[in-house]
Motif scaffolding. Sequence first.
Motif, PDB file in Angstrom:
ATOM      1  N   HIS A 442       0.833  -1.210   0.000  1.00 45.54           N
ATOM      2  CA  HIS A 442       0.000   0.000   0.000  1.00 45.54           C
ATOM      3  C   HIS A 442       0.866   1.258   0.000  1.00 45.54           C
ATOM      4  N   VAL A 443       1.821   1.309  -0.908  1.00 46.30           N
ATOM      5  CA  VAL A 443       2.706   2.458  -1.040  1.00 46.30           C
ATOM      6  C   VAL A 443       2.763   2.866  -2.512  1.00 46.30           C
ATOM      7  N   TYR A 487       3.626   6.878   2.894  1.00 44.91           N
ATOM      8  CA  TYR A 487       2.911   6.481   1.680  1.00 44.91           C
ATOM      9  C   TYR A 487       3.837   6.388   0.466  1.00 44.91           C
TER      10      TYR A 487
END
Length: 818
Positions: A442-443, A487
């Motif tokens: 999730h980056v 992120y």
Amino acid sequence: MVQFFPNTSKIFQVAAFKLFYSSLPIVAIRLIVGLILFLLFILAASSGSNKILSLSYSFLVTLLILEVFYRFKISREKPEKDLSRISSGDNIADFLTLEAAQTLLKVPDLTNTNQIFLKLIGDPSINFVLTRSDISTEDINKILAGPAEKIPIEALFSESIAYSKKESQEYIDQFDILLALFKLNKGLANLEFQKELKENDLLNIVFWARRVYSDTIPFWEKPADQLGPGIFDTLATGWTLETEKYTRDLTRELTKGGLRSALVGRESTIDRIQKTLSRSGRKNVVLIGEPGIGKTTIILGLASKSQTGNLVAPLNYKRFLQLDLTALLAEAQTGELERRLRDLITEVKHSGNVILFIPNIELISGSKESRELDITGFFLQTLRDPDVAIIGTSTRDNWRRYVETKSGFAELFDVAEIKPPTSNEAIRILEDAAASIEPKHHVVITYKAINQTVELSERYVIDRALPGKAIDLLEEAATSVALNKKYFVESLDIQALITEETKIPVGTPTGTESEKLLNLEQELHKRIIDQEEAIKAVSESIRRARTITRTTNRPIGVFLFLGPTGVGKTETAKALAATYFGSENRMIRFDMNEFQDINSVTRLIGSPPGSSEYEAGGQLTEAVRKDPFTLVLLDEIEKAHRKVLELFLNIFDEGRIADASGRQISFTNTLIVATSNAGAEYIREAVGINEDISALKTNLLEKLQREGIFSPEFLNRFDSIVVYKPLTLDQVQQVTQLLLMDLAARIKKQDISLVVTPKAVKWLSNKGYNPTYGARPLRRLIADSVEDALAKKLLSKEVVRGSTVTIDIDSTDNLVFT
């Protein structure tokens, strides 16, 4: 001459219709009409009015056909010509993609680059390029708010054509126009510079975007030979029930999306493998390459291409099965392994559509990892059979050690050497790999992070090859970023990871490190007295290594320290290891006095295969292979055999050497310091008559060459040759103070303070000074006279925690402790 006539271009006519048909009012009308017809159809059906029912049904079907035709035909329209056939006088509009044509139709003035850029950024794929380039919305707004920059339309298309051809594209797309704008628009060119991007970086990011946003070809547009195997082809293949127990079906996993293959820059390798597997005779090939080089990825790429019908006809729609050695050997009793192998080989042969993949083929050929299991005899007849195709993989070392020794088995394989990809190819492979890494963690991975991953892994990750080592590093960085609740994976994250793993600072020096590098001479002088030339030479080398990108594989620095014993040559090396690599322990020390005979070479690089000492490896090569970020100290190098000195010539010049097994050992990240006492007496005499240091150095080197101690080619390989002068008595006193300060710091950890009077320092200096051995006797003197006395006082409890010990000289000229 480039000509642009959009009004006569079919692709622009289609683009104009698509813009009209997808405009908000028309979309609303389409929805309303569709809804009305659907409701009318429902009402007619419920009321029993056949005429209205038929009419509404006809209109509804017609509308549905139009929508399907629009979505799957008009929206996928391609130019009628491709750039391979472009010539002077052609209408450039005929060579644009539908998306590019749509974008240009929205631009009021095609000579205004700001307006073109504004319309381009409405495309998600263009936004992908800008985001991965670290270009923010604020950056974009500044460009658009700037003065309008106008260019001739011919210039825009000339550059677009050039970029399209550079990437072997068939048509000009929106990415080519964006690249042309970055070259022609001053604001965008300046932004590219500010973001530290080069033209090649933008090409790589565009390549990434094209892969992410590539269209899937509808099945009805595919050639017949790419629609999958026919029914009779499937029925003609044999069962492989027994084989499937001991293999992994790579084709099935690729179909389900469980595996991913990314082939970039491997066209020649794929072609060679295809030729071997599709010929009429034996069809066996082994891929040889270092771990991480992409051997398995090539196999997966072949399987994927075979699955989609993109290989030569004999190899299309084959099943790629990977031998599972663990399953094959599990609970295999006497005779059971032979039965399993016999059944597996029989089924593979009779199936007619299986390509057997044996990873790490040395595991079936007697390697230590497989406990010397050797089942190659079972495959000899099979490998000669033209109906069976087998692909193996191995490293160069394992192939040579375990397989080539069985000539009857090895000669049945064609050998395909897999070379590492170039840095640019590795970047593009990582861009493909990012597609699976990003959703897992999730980056979002920036391009600079990918670029930095390839650059730093190539330099600092020595035990594996590109692209595997870079992919592993990027995955590790993504994991770290996700754990830290961030992120974006950025270049700083890659640098931090490399620094953490190697303990070597990477990236641009900032803050305290910059200050430390600027004042490095003062840092080293905290441990080294005088010797200005040596301190300056090593300081400049470290500053260069930390700030300027190196273009060669040579070591960070190669120094020769010449001078008498006990003047600080070895201490300088220790200080250098501590300063650059973080610890004195990051130093590999060799007493070259132990390498005086010709056989010493094998001790350094390893004994040849077949000898009893082969497995141990070389003392030098194994030490550097295990710790490639280190200082290599070669003490008294003048005493080494001539062949040993010749061995180091290549290390000093190329930064690498092959060990006895043929494995390349890299010295790129090492500092190498050689020390020598040769000419020590000459140095003392020259210093005694105050000879200028530069003249002393010149005369000394000429003397060493005349006497045959060092050859000119050997001396020319050093970055710097430094002459250490003998220490004066005053300088010995400074060394004494440094040694006593070190002792005081050590016992301070036991909460005991140490004070040494000037008289005591002078007494120790006089006792420990020796014109021949310099300051070397000092350490032993301090250990015997000071440390031994302190140890006794600690044991007798005369000195306890909180005590202050003063060392002085009494009236009888002896040390006293109070």
